[in-house]
Scaffold this motif. Structure first.
Motif, short mmCIF file in Angstrom:
data_model
loop_
_atom_site.label_atom_id
_atom_site.label_comp_id
_atom_site.label_asym_id
_atom_site.label_seq_id
_atom_site.Cartn_x
_atom_site.Cartn_y
_atom_site.Cartn_z
N LYS A 179 -67.54 38.73 53.55
CA LYS A 179 -67.10 38.50 52.18
C LYS A 179 -65.99 37.45 52.12
O LYS A 179 -65.81 36.80 51.11
CB LYS A 179 -66.61 39.79 51.56
N ALA A 180 -65.20 37.33 53.19
CA ALA A 180 -64.05 36.42 53.18
C ALA A 180 -64.42 35.11 53.84
O ALA A 180 -63.86 34.69 54.83
CB ALA A 180 -62.87 37.08 53.89
N ASP A 195 -57.44 30.18 46.03
CA ASP A 195 -58.64 30.91 46.47
C ASP A 195 -58.40 31.52 47.85
O ASP A 195 -58.78 32.67 48.11
CB ASP A 195 -59.84 29.97 46.50
N ARG A 250 -56.10 34.44 47.61
CA ARG A 250 -56.79 35.60 47.03
C ARG A 250 -57.60 36.33 48.10
O ARG A 250 -57.61 37.57 48.14
CB ARG A 250 -57.71 35.15 45.89
N GLU A 251 -58.28 35.58 48.95
CA GLU A 251 -59.08 36.21 50.01
C GLU A 251 -58.19 36.89 51.05
O GLU A 251 -58.54 37.96 51.56
CB GLU A 251 -59.98 35.16 50.65
N GLU A 278 -57.18 40.13 49.55
CA GLU A 278 -58.24 41.13 49.59
C GLU A 278 -58.27 41.83 50.95
O GLU A 278 -58.44 43.05 51.04
CB GLU A 278 -59.59 40.47 49.31
#
Length: 377
Positions: free
Chosen positions: A14-15, A261, A264-265, A268
């Motif tokens: 996902k990352a 971005d 943000r990852e 997460e």
């Protein structure tokens, strides 16, 4: 001698923008001595002067890796990857299959047969391998893929026992968006492919193995992947990779990708670890039927320079104070180890005595102890 290893340009689950998830998680797991990890270093590649992105130079699992790390003759190393022999040493595949056959075909409820199995596989290594993958919610792992292990046939070394030892391998399918959601996933641990392995199922029939599995999982949760350890480590890696990851992503994937971005990852992944302990610690109770309560264990050292403390299978390193949470079904084993020039004087608090290793029951609630180290005269 300069050895050129493969350079990997990969998307990590996902990352995708992070480009270091696998390397980061292996580095974090590297403090568990019972399993091997692939260390790495980032590099930026230019081909004929043209920017070609950021890569990780990784160690490669082969006989030379084992020989160098464990001071073993590489020609005396058996290595298996994804269930297949990865070295030319005669008998590798047969030795691996024999280990699996003994573990799966013997009734390991009995201690004599479990002892036979323990002579073929390093049980702490196998347990740590499973617990690390489970805590990280790796959904792409089983003995037939993304698994490696080794054994030595050389005499006169600490590894002359011939036991198979496990190697952490390919952690790019971990830390999923729904990893810490309990609703509907109460049996996520038991449903992991590792729990479906016949060898693991057979071993779990043995009460001693089940106990060691539970204790090791709690040790790893409280130390290796504790948020207090992982958060600053992730900040360091993000700072090291950030600018180049953004540039790489803009060049090869998405020109609009920016530092926001990337951050943000990173956030997460940080959030996964922030919530993972509370979620994952429900799992041993659900999978193994534990009935006790999570109990706080507070350990302090009067002189951090004077020595270190271990709890069960985990070293707490040089810290003045540490706390963790364990199910009260099992006592915790705590041991003190003095540095040169110091000696261990005893325990104070809820457990007292001068023995270096003590067992502390948790049925009566939270415990707090202190290890006292004194300087030699």
């Amino acid at each position: 001698e300069i050895r050129f290893l493969p350079l990997y340009l990969r998307l990590y689950g996902k990352a995708a923008g992070l480009k270091f998830l696998d390397a980061f998680l292996e580095e974090a797991a590297g403090c568990r001595d019972s399993v091997s990890v692939q260390r790495s270093k980032p590099c930026v590649v230019f081909l004929n002067g043209e920017y070609w992105g950021i890569y990780n130079i990784r160690e490669r699992y082969d006989e030379e890796y084992v020989g160098t790390r464990f001071q073993i003759d590489p020609d005396k190393v058996m290595l298996v990857k994804a269930g297949n022999a990865a070295t030319d040493l005669e008998g590798t595949a047969e030795a691996y299959q024999y280990m699996l056959d003994v573990i799966t075909e013997c009734d390991l409820v009995y201690e004599d047969t479990y002892a036979l199995a323990s002579g073929l596989a390093d049980m702490q290594s196998l347990i740590d391998y499973c617990c690390i993958n489970l805590y990280l919610d790796n959904r792409d792992v089983a003995f037939g893929y993304n698994t490696a292990m080794w054994r030595s046939v050389q005499e006169g070394t600490p590894y002359s026992d011939g036991k198979w030892r496990f190697m952490i391998y390919d952690l790019d399918e971990c830390a999923h968006p729904d990893s810490n959601r309990w609703d509907g996933r109460e049996k996520w641990m038991e449903e992991n492919a590792l729990f479906s392995e016949p060898a693991v199922r057979s071993l779990l029939d043995n009460e001693g193995f089940r106990r060691q599995f539970c204790i090791s999982f709690m040790d790893i949760a409280n130390t290796v992947f504790s948020y207090g350890r992982i958060h600053p480590m992730l900040e360091e890696w993000a700072g090291r990779y950030g600018v180049q990851v953004v540039k790489d992503h803009q060049c090869f994937f998405d020109g609009t990708y920016g530092m926001e971005d990337f951050e943000r990852e990173v956030a997460e992944l940080d959030s996964f670890f922030a919530g993972r302990f509370d979620f994952a610690m429900k799992s041993p109770a659900a999978a193994f039927g534990l009935s006790g309560e999570l109990t706080r264990v507070d350990i302090s050292v009067n002189r951090p320079e004077g020595g270190t403390v271990r709890i069960n299978t985990a070293s707490l390193g040089k810290c003045g104070r540490w706390e963790g949470y364990y199910y009260s079904d099992y006592p915790v084993s705590v041991s003190a180890h003095a540095e040169e020039g110091y000696h261990f004087a005893g325990w104070q608090g809820d457990a007292q005595g001068t023995e270096e290793e003590i067992s502390i029951p948790l049925e009566n609630g939270d415990v707090a102890i202190q290890a006292i180290f004194e300087k030699d005269e």
